[in-house]
Design an enzyme around this catalytic site. Structure first.
Site, PDB file in Angstrom:
ATOM      1  N   TRP A  35       0.804  -1.225   0.000  1.00 47.27           N
ATOM      2  CA  TRP A  35       0.000   0.000   0.000  1.00 47.27           C
ATOM      3  C   TRP A  35       0.831   1.267   0.000  1.00 47.27           C
ATOM      4  O   TRP A  35       0.321   2.345  -0.284  1.00 47.27           O
ATOM      5  CB  TRP A  35      -0.927   0.019   1.226  1.00 47.27           C
ATOM      6  CG  TRP A  35      -0.225  -0.274   2.520  1.00 47.27           C
ATOM      7  CD1 TRP A  35      -0.200  -1.473   3.184  1.00 47.27           C
ATOM      8  CD2 TRP A  35       0.573   0.624   3.301  1.00 47.27           C
ATOM      9  NE1 TRP A  35       0.570  -1.379   4.326  1.00 47.27           N
ATOM     10  CE2 TRP A  35       1.042  -0.103   4.419  1.00 47.27           C
ATOM     11  CE3 TRP A  35       0.936   1.963   3.170  1.00 47.27           C
ATOM     12  CZ2 TRP A  35       1.868   0.478   5.401  1.00 47.27           C
ATOM     13  CZ3 TRP A  35       1.743   2.538   4.134  1.00 47.27           C
ATOM     14  CH2 TRP A  35       2.202   1.804   5.229  1.00 47.27           C
ATOM     15  N   ASN A  36       2.130   1.167   0.339  1.00 45.84           N
ATOM     16  CA  ASN A  36       2.869   2.417   0.576  1.00 45.84           C
ATOM     17  C   ASN A  36       3.278   3.141  -0.703  1.00 45.84           C
ATOM     18  O   ASN A  36       3.440   4.363  -0.693  1.00 45.84           O
ATOM     19  CB  ASN A  36       4.085   2.179   1.477  1.00 45.84           C
ATOM     20  CG  ASN A  36       5.046   1.145   0.937  1.00 45.84           C
ATOM     21  OD1 ASN A  36       4.677   0.276   0.146  1.00 45.84           O
ATOM     22  ND2 ASN A  36       6.293   1.220   1.364  1.00 45.84           N
ATOM     23  N   LYS A  45      -2.215  -8.204  -7.853  1.00 43.16           N
ATOM     24  CA  LYS A  45      -3.021  -8.223  -6.631  1.00 43.16           C
ATOM     25  C   LYS A  45      -2.544  -7.046  -5.762  1.00 43.16           C
ATOM     26  O   LYS A  45      -1.533  -7.135  -5.086  1.00 43.16           O
ATOM     27  CB  LYS A  45      -2.842  -9.557  -5.888  1.00 43.16           C
ATOM     28  CG  LYS A  45      -3.340  -9.568  -4.443  1.00 43.16           C
ATOM     29  CD  LYS A  45      -4.805  -9.238  -4.303  1.00 43.16           C
ATOM     30  CE  LYS A  45      -5.205  -9.155  -2.821  1.00 43.16           C
ATOM     31  NZ  LYS A  45      -4.716  -7.935  -2.143  1.00 43.16           N
ATOM     32  N   GLU A  73      10.760  -8.683  -2.508  1.00 39.70           N
ATOM     33  CA  GLU A  73      11.312  -7.426  -1.978  1.00 39.70           C
ATOM     34  C   GLU A  73      10.630  -7.223  -0.645  1.00 39.70           C
ATOM     35  O   GLU A  73       9.462  -6.841  -0.572  1.00 39.70           O
ATOM     36  CB  GLU A  73      11.032  -6.274  -2.948  1.00 39.70           C
ATOM     37  CG  GLU A  73      11.913  -5.056  -2.693  1.00 39.70           C
ATOM     38  CD  GLU A  73      11.297  -4.080  -1.718  1.00 39.70           C
ATOM     39  OE1 GLU A  73      11.695  -4.113  -0.523  1.00 39.70           O
ATOM     40  OE2 GLU A  73      10.434  -3.297  -2.120  1.00 39.70           O
ATOM     41  N   LEU A  74      11.379  -7.517   0.433  1.00 36.39           N
ATOM     42  CA  LEU A  74      10.770  -7.653   1.747  1.00 36.39           C
ATOM     43  C   LEU A  74      11.149  -6.478   2.660  1.00 36.39           C
ATOM     44  O   LEU A  74      11.440  -5.387   2.194  1.00 36.39           O
ATOM     45  CB  LEU A  74      11.159  -9.004   2.345  1.00 36.39           C
ATOM     46  CG  LEU A  74      10.837 -10.211   1.439  1.00 36.39           C
ATOM     47  CD1 LEU A  74      11.312 -11.508   2.066  1.00 36.39           C
ATOM     48  CD2 LEU A  74       9.354 -10.284   1.126  1.00 36.39           C
ATOM     49  N   CYS A 106      10.091   1.031   2.758  1.00 36.03           N
ATOM     50  CA  CYS A 106      11.036  -0.002   3.182  1.00 36.03           C
ATOM     51  C   CYS A 106      12.462   0.524   3.157  1.00 36.03           C
ATOM     52  O   CYS A 106      13.342  -0.015   3.823  1.00 36.03           O
ATOM     53  CB  CYS A 106      10.901  -1.239   2.309  1.00 36.03           C
ATOM     54  SG  CYS A 106      11.083  -0.922   0.550  1.00 36.03           S
ATOM     55  N   ARG A 166       6.749  -0.997 -11.277  1.00 37.00           N
ATOM     56  CA  ARG A 166       8.076  -1.609 -11.156  1.00 37.00           C
ATOM     57  C   ARG A 166       8.025  -3.098 -11.459  1.00 37.00           C
ATOM     58  O   ARG A 166       9.040  -3.699 -11.835  1.00 37.00           O
ATOM     59  CB  ARG A 166       8.639  -1.362  -9.750  1.00 37.00           C
ATOM     60  CG  ARG A 166      10.107  -1.712  -9.617  1.00 37.00           C
ATOM     61  CD  ARG A 166      10.727  -1.108  -8.382  1.00 37.00           C
ATOM     62  NE  ARG A 166      10.411  -1.857  -7.180  1.00 37.00           N
ATOM     63  CZ  ARG A 166      10.863  -1.514  -5.967  1.00 37.00           C
ATOM     64  NH1 ARG A 166      11.593  -0.423  -5.818  1.00 37.00           N
ATOM     65  NH2 ARG A 166      10.552  -2.235  -4.911  1.00 37.00           N
ATOM     66  N   GLU A 207      10.739  -2.427  11.660  1.00 34.50           N
ATOM     67  CA  GLU A 207      10.458  -1.309  10.766  1.00 34.50           C
ATOM     68  C   GLU A 207       9.472  -0.374  11.447  1.00 34.50           C
ATOM     69  O   GLU A 207       8.370  -0.803  11.821  1.00 34.50           O
ATOM     70  CB  GLU A 207       9.862  -1.801   9.455  1.00 34.50           C
ATOM     71  CG  GLU A 207      10.873  -2.314   8.459  1.00 34.50           C
ATOM     72  CD  GLU A 207      10.243  -2.534   7.093  1.00 34.50           C
ATOM     73  OE1 GLU A 207      10.525  -1.745   6.172  1.00 34.50           O
ATOM     74  OE2 GLU A 207       9.474  -3.495   6.950  1.00 34.50           O
ATOM     75  N   GLY A 219       6.510  -6.575   0.203  1.00 33.16           N
ATOM     76  CA  GLY A 219       5.778  -6.475   1.455  1.00 33.16           C
ATOM     77  C   GLY A 219       6.640  -6.921   2.610  1.00 33.16           C
ATOM     78  O   GLY A 219       7.871  -6.919   2.539  1.00 33.16           O
ATOM     79  N   ALA A 276      -2.580  -4.103  -2.692  1.00 29.65           N
ATOM     80  CA  ALA A 276      -2.951  -4.060  -1.282  1.00 29.65           C
ATOM     81  C   ALA A 276      -4.394  -3.585  -1.146  1.00 29.65           C
ATOM     82  O   ALA A 276      -4.834  -2.692  -1.873  1.00 29.65           O
ATOM     83  CB  ALA A 276      -2.011  -3.127  -0.522  1.00 29.65           C
TER      84      ALA A 276
END
Length: 486
Positions: free
Chosen positions: A159-160, A183, A259-260, A293, A168, A390, A237, A185
Site C-alpha cells: 500500500w505504501n 493483486k 522485496e521484503l 522499506c 516496477r 520497521e 511487502g 494491497a
C-alpha cells in the site's frame, strides 16, 4: 486540482479488471476504501474471490502465447505510450494516491513521476533481451543461449507506493513478454485499477493484464501460485508474509522475486557535511512520512556531532506541515490506517520507557485520522524494540558511536539488509564502510537510492532478486540453452 474526489477520475474502474474487462466479483462482494485523513469511506470496490483469481489466470493463459510472440518493439511502444499517458494524467494520479494512501501531495507527485519512469525504462529495455552464442570449450558444438519469458506472473504489491510498486513489476514483466495478474494491497486498490485503465488505453491487449483487488489476499494468491500455469510470483511487502508465500510457492516450484522488509541504518561520521547529512536524513526518513522499506530506521551518529545533528534534524522536522495528504500545503500526511499509527505509538512509548529522550514529538496529535507527529528520539538504548522493527512512521531514533567498527557492527545487527546510508567527507572511508555494510544498496552521501535504471533489492531477509535496471527484466525471463553444431 482543487476539491479532488473520485468524480475527478470518471474512467476509474471500481470492479475487478479481468484480462481487460471490468466485472463484478463472482459473489457480488465489495469492500470499502478509507481516506486515512478522516477514516471515512471514499469508495467501494469489488472483493475478488478464488473463482475470480482463476478467471484471471484463464485470461492470462489465453493471452500468453500471443503476447510472448509480440515483437519486442511493439511491446516497447505500448510501454512508452503508457509512460506518456501517466505523465499526461500525473496530477489526478497523484491526488488519487494521496486520497487512498494519505501521503502528502509532494510525495505523491514524486511517486507518480517515479512510477511512470518504469514504463519508459522498460520500453527501452524490451528490445535488449540479449542472448549469447559461443563455441563450447571442447570445440564439439556451439552454445546458444536464448532469453524467453518465464510465463504467467502474479504480482503482489503493498500500500505504501501503490503506483510505483505496480509499474516496477508490470513494466519488466510486459517487456519480457509475460502476462500478469496484479493483486494490489486492499488499503490502496484504486491506483492499481487506474493503472489497468492506463495500460488498456496504451494498447495492452485483452488478457495481458488483470487487476484483482481482494480482502482475502492469502486465499486468492495461494490459489494462483498453486495453479501450474503460473510460473512467477513477485511480492513486495513484509518479511513475515514473504516467508509464507515462499512456502506456498515451493509446492509448484514457482520462480520467486521477493522485496521484503528493511531496517535501514543511517551512519553519520564526525567529518560529515552536516548540512548534506540533514538534507539526506529528511529524504531518507520523511519521504512518505517514513512509510517506506528504504526509510532510515536507525540513526547512528558520532558522539562529537550527535547533539547538533539531532537538534538540527528536530528543527527541520518541526517546521513540516502536518495535514491531509490532498491539501496543497501538507508535507506530512496521515499514516495509512489505525493499525499503523498505533504500532508507531507503541514503539515510541517503549523506547521512551527504556530511557530514550524525546527531542521532538513523541505522541499522536489530537485530531481525526491516522496521524503521528514527526518525532526525534535521542539516547535510544541498544536493544530497544524500536531498533529491531520497521517503524514505518515519521520517527527518527538516534544512537551515538565513537568507533567505526562498532558503528558497522550495530548497523549490520539485524536480520534485514535492504539499504544503508553513510555520510562522511572521507571517500576512502565511505567506500570502505559501504563494502562492509551487509545491504543490497548503499546511499553514500545520498538520502535517496531508488532509480528505475538501478537494481533494487536486498540481502539476508530483505529479499530475493532485483527490481529495476536490466536485472529487473531478467527476473521475468528464463535462459534456454541450445546445443547446436553447424
Amino acid at each position: 486540482m482543487a476539491d479532488f474526489s473520485l468524480s475527478s477520475v470518471p474512467d476509474l474502474p471500481l470492479d475487478l479488471w479481468v484480462g481487460g474487462v471490468e466485472r463484478a466479483a463472482s459473489d457480488g462482494g465489495r469492500f470499502d476504501v478509507l481516506d486515512p485523513a478522516t477514516g471515512k469511506v471514499v469508495a467501494s470496490v469489488a472483493n475478488g474471490t478464488v473463482d475470480d483469481a482463476m478467471a484471471c489466470v484463464e485470461a492470462a493463459d489465453a493471452a500468453a502465447a500471443s503476447w510472448a510472440a509480440t515483437a519486442p518493439r511493439e511491446r516497447a511502444e505500448i510501454l512508452r505510450r503508457a509512460f506518456e499517458l501517466m505523465t499526461e494524467r500525473a496530477d489526478e494520479i497523484a491526488h488519487l494516491i494521496s486520497l487512498e494512501n494519505g501521503k502528502a501531495l509532494p510525495d505523491a507527485r514524486g511517486e507518480t513521476a517515479y512510477a511512470a519512469e518504469f514504463f519508459r525504462w522498460y520500453a527501452e529495455e524490451a528490445v535488449r533481451a540479449s542472448g549469447t552464442v559461443m563455441t563450447a570449450p571442447s570445440g564439439a558444438n556451439r552454445i546458444l543461449v536464448l532469453q524467453q519469458p518465464v510465463g504467467i506472473a502474479v504480482l503482489v504489491t503493498p500500500w505504501n507506493f501503490p503506483a510505483a510498486m505496480a509499474t516496477r513489476k508490470i513494466g519488466p514483466a510486459l517487456a519480457a513478454g509475460c502476462t500478469v495478474i496484479l493483486k494490489p494491497a486492499s488499503d490502496t486498490p484504486l491506483t492499481a485499477l487506474l493503472m489497468a485503465k492506463v495500460l488498456a488505453d496504451a494498447g495492452v491487449p485483452e488478457g495481458v493484464v488483470s487487476v484483482l483487488p481482494a480482502r482475502r489476499s492469502g486465499a486468492v494468491v495461494s490459489a494462483m501460485v498453486h495453479d501450474p500455469r503460473v510460473r512467477k510470483l513477485s511480492f513486495t511487502g513484509s518479511t513475515e508474509v514473504g516467508r509464507v508465500l515462499l512456502k506456498e510457492a515451493a509446492d509448484q516450484v514457482v520462480n520467486c522475486s521477493m522485496e521484503l522488509g528493511g531496517n535501514a541504518p543511517f551512519l553519520v561520521f564526525e567529518d560529515a557535511d552536516l548540512d548534506a547529512a540533514i538534507d539526506g536524513a529528511m529524504i531518507a526518513k520523511m519521504r512518505n512520512a517514513g512509510e517506506a522499506c528504504t526509510a532510515a530506521n536507525r540513526f547512528y551518529v558520532h558522539a562529537d556531532v550527535a547533539e547538533e545533528f539531532s537538534s538540527r534534524l528536530a528543527e527541520r522536522m518541526r517546521a513540516l506541515t502536518v495535514g491531509p495528504g490532498t491539501a496543497d500545503d501538507t508535507q506530512v500526511g496521515p499514516l495509512v490506517n489505525e493499525e499503523s499509527a498505533a504500532k508507531v505509538d507503541e514503539l515510541v512509548r517503549g523506547a521512551v520507557s527504556a530511557g530514550a529522550r524525546v527531542v521532538l514529538g513523541g505522541e499522536r496529535p489530537d485530531r481525526e485520522g491516522f496521524y503521528y507527529s514527526p518525532t526525534v528520539l535521542l539516547d535510544v538504548p541498544r536493544g530497544a524494540d524500536i531498533l529491531g522493527e520497521e517503524i514505518f512512521g515519521p520517527v527518527a531514533p538516534v544512537l551515538t558511536f565513537t568507533d567505526e567498527d562498532d558503528a558497522i557492527a550495530m548497523a549490520n545487527d539485524t536480520e534485514y539488509g535492504l539499504v544503508s546510508y553513510v555520510y562522511t567527507r572521507d571517500l576512502a572511508r565511505g567506500l570502505r564502510v559501504s563494502e562492509r555494510l551487509d545491504a543490497g544498496m548503499v546511499g553514500l552521501n545520498r538520502g535517496l537510492v531508488s532509480d528505475p535504471a538501478a537494481p533494487f533489492g536486498g540481502t539476508k531477509q530483505s529479499g530475493i532478486g532485483r527490481e529495476g535496471g536490466h536485472e529487473g527484466m531478467l527476473d521475468y525471463m528464463e535462459s534456454k540453452y541450445v546445443a547446436v553444431s553447424w
